[in-house]
Design an enzyme around this catalytic site. Structure first.
Site, PDB file in Angstrom:
ATOM      1  N   ASN A   9      56.672  41.950  53.903  1.00 43.30           N
ATOM      2  CA  ASN A   9      57.695  42.842  53.348  1.00 43.30           C
ATOM      3  C   ASN A   9      57.271  43.212  51.925  1.00 43.30           C
ATOM      4  O   ASN A   9      57.293  42.363  51.040  1.00 43.30           O
ATOM      5  CB  ASN A   9      59.049  42.118  53.335  1.00 43.30           C
ATOM      6  CG  ASN A   9      60.095  42.904  52.572  1.00 43.30           C
ATOM      7  OD1 ASN A   9      59.970  44.111  52.393  1.00 43.30           O
ATOM      8  ND2 ASN A   9      61.139  42.217  52.118  1.00 43.30           N
ATOM      9  N   LYS A  11      58.765  45.103  49.872  1.00 36.89           N
ATOM     10  CA  LYS A  11      59.907  45.406  48.989  1.00 36.89           C
ATOM     11  C   LYS A  11      59.659  46.761  48.299  1.00 36.89           C
ATOM     12  O   LYS A  11      59.140  47.665  48.917  1.00 36.89           O
ATOM     13  CB  LYS A  11      60.105  44.281  47.970  1.00 36.89           C
ATOM     14  CG  LYS A  11      60.189  42.891  48.618  1.00 36.89           C
ATOM     15  CD  LYS A  11      60.348  41.812  47.565  1.00 36.89           C
ATOM     16  CE  LYS A  11      60.214  40.425  48.169  1.00 36.89           C
ATOM     17  NZ  LYS A  11      61.472  39.731  48.268  1.00 36.89           N
ATOM     18  N   HIS A  95      68.252  42.582  55.448  1.00 32.01           N
ATOM     19  CA  HIS A  95      67.523  41.765  54.463  1.00 32.01           C
ATOM     20  C   HIS A  95      68.488  41.348  53.349  1.00 32.01           C
ATOM     21  O   HIS A  95      69.351  42.132  52.940  1.00 32.01           O
ATOM     22  CB  HIS A  95      66.339  42.549  53.895  1.00 32.01           C
ATOM     23  CG  HIS A  95      65.421  41.688  53.092  1.00 32.01           C
ATOM     24  ND1 HIS A  95      65.679  41.370  51.780  1.00 32.01           N
ATOM     25  CD2 HIS A  95      64.285  41.040  53.435  1.00 32.01           C
ATOM     26  CE1 HIS A  95      64.721  40.564  51.343  1.00 32.01           C
ATOM     27  NE2 HIS A  95      63.860  40.354  52.326  1.00 32.01           N
ATOM     28  N   GLU A  97      68.217  41.202  50.245  1.00 30.73           N
ATOM     29  CA  GLU A  97      68.262  42.089  49.066  1.00 30.73           C
ATOM     30  C   GLU A  97      69.144  43.308  49.333  1.00 30.73           C
ATOM     31  O   GLU A  97      69.766  43.845  48.427  1.00 30.73           O
ATOM     32  CB  GLU A  97      66.834  42.464  48.638  1.00 30.73           C
ATOM     33  CG  GLU A  97      66.153  41.265  47.980  1.00 30.73           C
ATOM     34  CD  GLU A  97      64.647  41.259  48.025  1.00 30.73           C
ATOM     35  OE1 GLU A  97      64.042  42.284  48.379  1.00 30.73           O
ATOM     36  OE2 GLU A  97      64.064  40.196  47.710  1.00 30.73           O
ATOM     37  N   GLU A 167      66.030  33.580  56.585  1.00 26.68           N
ATOM     38  CA  GLU A 167      65.611  33.702  55.193  1.00 26.68           C
ATOM     39  C   GLU A 167      66.688  33.130  54.267  1.00 26.68           C
ATOM     40  O   GLU A 167      67.596  33.865  53.839  1.00 26.68           O
ATOM     41  CB  GLU A 167      65.362  35.170  54.848  1.00 26.68           C
ATOM     42  CG  GLU A 167      64.221  35.793  55.626  1.00 26.68           C
ATOM     43  CD  GLU A 167      63.487  36.826  54.768  1.00 26.68           C
ATOM     44  OE1 GLU A 167      62.260  36.728  54.700  1.00 26.68           O
ATOM     45  OE2 GLU A 167      64.141  37.678  54.164  1.00 26.68           O
ATOM     46  N   GLY A 173      61.712  34.696  46.905  1.00 23.05           N
ATOM     47  CA  GLY A 173      61.186  35.078  45.591  1.00 23.05           C
ATOM     48  C   GLY A 173      61.357  34.004  44.528  1.00 23.05           C
ATOM     49  O   GLY A 173      61.176  34.281  43.338  1.00 23.05           O
ATOM     50  N   SER A 213      59.381  32.429  50.145  1.00 20.55           N
ATOM     51  CA  SER A 213      58.275  31.824  49.401  1.00 20.55           C
ATOM     52  C   SER A 213      57.195  31.227  50.307  1.00 20.55           C
ATOM     53  O   SER A 213      56.674  30.138  50.033  1.00 20.55           O
ATOM     54  CB  SER A 213      58.817  30.794  48.401  1.00 20.55           C
ATOM     55  OG  SER A 213      59.707  31.427  47.489  1.00 20.55           O
TER      56      SER A 213
HETATM   57  C1  PEP Z   1      61.187  38.546  51.658  1.00 19.08           C
HETATM   58  O1  PEP Z   1      61.148  39.501  50.885  1.00 19.08           O
HETATM   59  O2  PEP Z   1      61.648  38.692  52.802  1.00 19.08           O
HETATM   60  C2  PEP Z   1      60.685  37.253  51.202  1.00 19.08           C
HETATM   61  C3  PEP Z   1      60.759  36.223  52.002  1.00 19.08           C
HETATM   62  O3  PEP Z   1      60.182  37.199  49.922  1.00 19.08           O
HETATM   63  P1  PEP Z   1      59.270  36.016  49.275  1.00 19.08           P
HETATM   64  O4  PEP Z   1      58.200  35.670  50.305  1.00 19.08           O
HETATM   65  O5  PEP Z   1      58.682  36.638  48.048  1.00 19.08           O
HETATM   66  O6  PEP Z   1      60.161  34.867  49.025  1.00 19.08           O
END
Ligand code: PEP
Length: 250
Positions: A9, A11, A95, A97, A167, A173, A213
């Site tokens: 992803n 973003k 998601h 975000e 998630e 992040g 992460s």
């Molecule tokens: C994501 O954006 O779905 C995500 C898991 O981000 P990160 O790997 O940076 O934590």
């Protein structure tokens, strides 16, 4: 029996030029890799370019979001027919975000999920609890409610195409990856709820990805868990060598 999916992803990162430069470096690194499905989710401005540059490779690209209607006065939105018209066959839905910063709800995710299925687009639907909910021992309830709301009135045959991502918001992040046992437990809860909504067979066939992460150093221990069927990778998917190392975990 469940082919793993490793998805990146991006973003709100990468111009079309930067996206194509990523592919130039990344595609040779994963050429011939067939163990996992490899997906990329660039921004809308790069998506058509990435799809075109990935044609004939083992990498597919999809959208980070979509509306559920085909057209209308909805400034800033992209419809399922528009995605199909540029060759997109995957979409991220719900998601965190989107939920945190753009008021996305699971009621709307449900509409989007139905639209994606009707247009032959594979939805990757995200679920996950906030830190305060985990600390309050609410994780199981939160996940069950999210799954139930997103999958309302989705039949077993419609859910055939579904991919899910667990998630936990506290892991996205932040560098704080969920311990594999913690992730495995949450995946188990989600799979149970999938069985409740769409039947045991569908639940057993549905890929549940972990996101939060993920890095080259922790992907193997996560993938060793029986209910973890892949990864949704944010920050670490932005660098070709890093993401290739995640894809080719051992
Ligand atoms: C994501 O954006 O779905 C995500 C898991 O981000 P990160 O790997 O940076 O934590």
């Amino acid at each position: 029996m469940r082919k793993p999916v490793i998805a990146g992803n991006w973003k709100m990162y990468k111009t079309p030029k930067e996206s194509l430069a990523f592919l130039d470096a990344f595609l040779p690194l994963v050429e011939g890799h067939g163990r996992d499905e490899i997906l990329l989710f660039p921004t809308m401005s790069s998506l058509a370019y990435v799809i075109e540059a990935s044609l004939g490779t083992n990498v597919c690209a999809g959208a980070q979001n979509m509306h559920w209607l085909n057209e209308g006065p909805y400034t800033g939105q992209t419809s399922p027919t528009m995605l199909v018209s540029i060759g997109a066959r995957h979409v991220l839905l719900g998601h965190s975000e989107q939920r945190l910063y753009f008021s996305e709800t699971y009621e709307r995710v449900n509409l989007k999920l139905k639209a994606a299925i009707n247009h032959g687009i594979t939805p990757i639907v995200c679920f996950g609890e906030m830190l305060a909910e985990r600390e309050d021992l609410q994780t199981a309830d939160v996940l069950r409610t999210q799954v139930r709301t997103a999958l309302r009135n989705i039949s077993a045959s419609e859910a055939r195409r579904l991919v899910v991502a667990y998630e936990p918001i506290w892991a996205i992040g932040t560098g704080s990856t969920a311990h594999p046992d913690v992730a495995e437990q949450a995946h188990g809860i989600i799979r149970q709820e999938l069985a409740h909504c769409c039947g045991l067979e569908t639940a057993e066939k549905t890929r549940i990805l972990y996101g939060g992460s993920v890095k080259p150093e922790n992907i193997s221990s996560l993938m060793a868990q029986p209910d973890i069927d892949g990864a949704l990778v944010g920050g670490a998917s932005l660098v070709p060598t890093t993401f290739a190392n995640i894809v080719k975990y051992e």
